[in-house]
Scaffold this motif. Structure first.
Motif, mmCIF file in Angstrom:
data_model
loop_
_atom_site.group_PDB
_atom_site.id
_atom_site.type_symbol
_atom_site.label_atom_id
_atom_site.label_comp_id
_atom_site.label_asym_id
_atom_site.label_seq_id
_atom_site.Cartn_x
_atom_site.Cartn_y
_atom_site.Cartn_z
ATOM 1 N N GLN A 1 47.446 34.643 37.015
ATOM 2 C CA GLN A 1 47.282 34.306 38.433
ATOM 3 C C GLN A 1 48.277 35.099 39.276
ATOM 4 O OE1 GLN A 1 46.696 30.283 39.548
ATOM 5 N NE2 GLN A 1 46.982 30.716 41.711
ATOM 6 N N ASP A 2 49.507 35.217 38.792
ATOM 7 C CA ASP A 2 50.510 36.016 39.503
ATOM 8 C C ASP A 2 50.053 37.481 39.591
ATOM 9 O OD1 ASP A 2 53.165 36.519 40.681
ATOM 10 O OD2 ASP A 2 53.483 37.635 38.812
ATOM 11 N N PHE B 1 46.969 38.582 39.431
ATOM 12 C CA PHE B 1 45.822 38.584 40.336
ATOM 13 C C PHE B 1 46.283 38.631 41.792
ATOM 14 C CE2 PHE B 1 42.836 36.527 43.124
ATOM 15 C CZ PHE B 1 41.592 36.971 42.704
ATOM 16 N N GLU B 2 47.189 37.740 42.154
ATOM 17 C CA GLU B 2 47.659 37.655 43.536
ATOM 18 C C GLU B 2 48.372 38.925 43.981
ATOM 19 O OE1 GLU B 2 49.893 34.022 43.634
ATOM 20 O OE2 GLU B 2 48.064 32.790 43.553
ATOM 21 N N TRP C 1 41.165 39.392 32.450
ATOM 22 C CA TRP C 1 41.496 38.064 31.942
ATOM 23 C C TRP C 1 41.037 37.917 30.497
ATOM 24 C CZ3 TRP C 1 44.514 34.243 31.680
ATOM 25 C CH2 TRP C 1 44.117 33.039 31.106
#
Length: 176
Positions: free
Chosen positions: A13-14, A16-17, A49
């Protein structure tokens, strides 16, 4: 040390952001299609992912991600070219053809980029619009630094020829 699923998800997620916007921008510049760019970036991140263990172990995960986007963009472009050929073949058999279509005389930077072959376009975009080094560009595209140098040089020369008196370097750099 193996990460548990929760740690891997948080780490992804980090990633991705931090990288989604850049990957979407790269996809847009490579394909020239804003809507498709978001889809391409999302598809690339889904693929990343699924291979997250391999990606996070890579020496340069962001270069790995750029390479995935570049490959997906190349596939999309090839599919579009095949579709255009099928449509052209269909219309070529029709009797009401226009021999001298009215083509706009003004060529903008995205139009000029679309004219470049994929590798030249990718090198120019990564080097000038993303300010990547020759080495990072080579890593992202899976090619040698020498190939990056020659393809960037040839791509910029072609852009300067296509764009006339406008400075291609300023235009490419202004796409940020």
């Amino acid at each position: 040390m193996d990460l548990d699923v929760g740690d891997a998800a948080a780490e992804f997620q980090d990633f991705f952001e931090r990288h989604y916007a850049e990957l979407a921008r790269l996809a847009h510049l490579l394909t020239g299609e804003r809507d498709a760019a978001d889809d391409l970036a999302a598809d690339a991140l889904v693929a990343l992912w699924h291979r997250w263990d391999r990606v996070r172990a890579a020496e340069h995960p962001s270069a790995y991600a750029r390479g995935v986007v570049a490959n997906m963009a190349r596939s999309r472009i090839r599919s579009a070219v095949r579709e255009r050929r099928r449509v052209a073949l269909f219309w070529a058999h029709r009797s009401e053809r226009v021999d001298d279509p009215d083509v706009p005389a003004i060529v903008d930077i995205q139009g000029a980029l679309r004219i470049l072959p994929f590798r030249k376009r990718a090198c120019v975009v990564l080097r000038h619009a993303f300010d990547l080094s020759e080495r990072d560009t080579a890593l992202a595209l899976g090619i040698s630094v020498g190939t990056v140098k020659s393809q960037t040089s040839k791509g910029m020369a072609e852009l300067k020829r296509l764009l006339g008196s406008r400075t291609a370097t300023e235009l490419v750099g202004g796409m940020r």
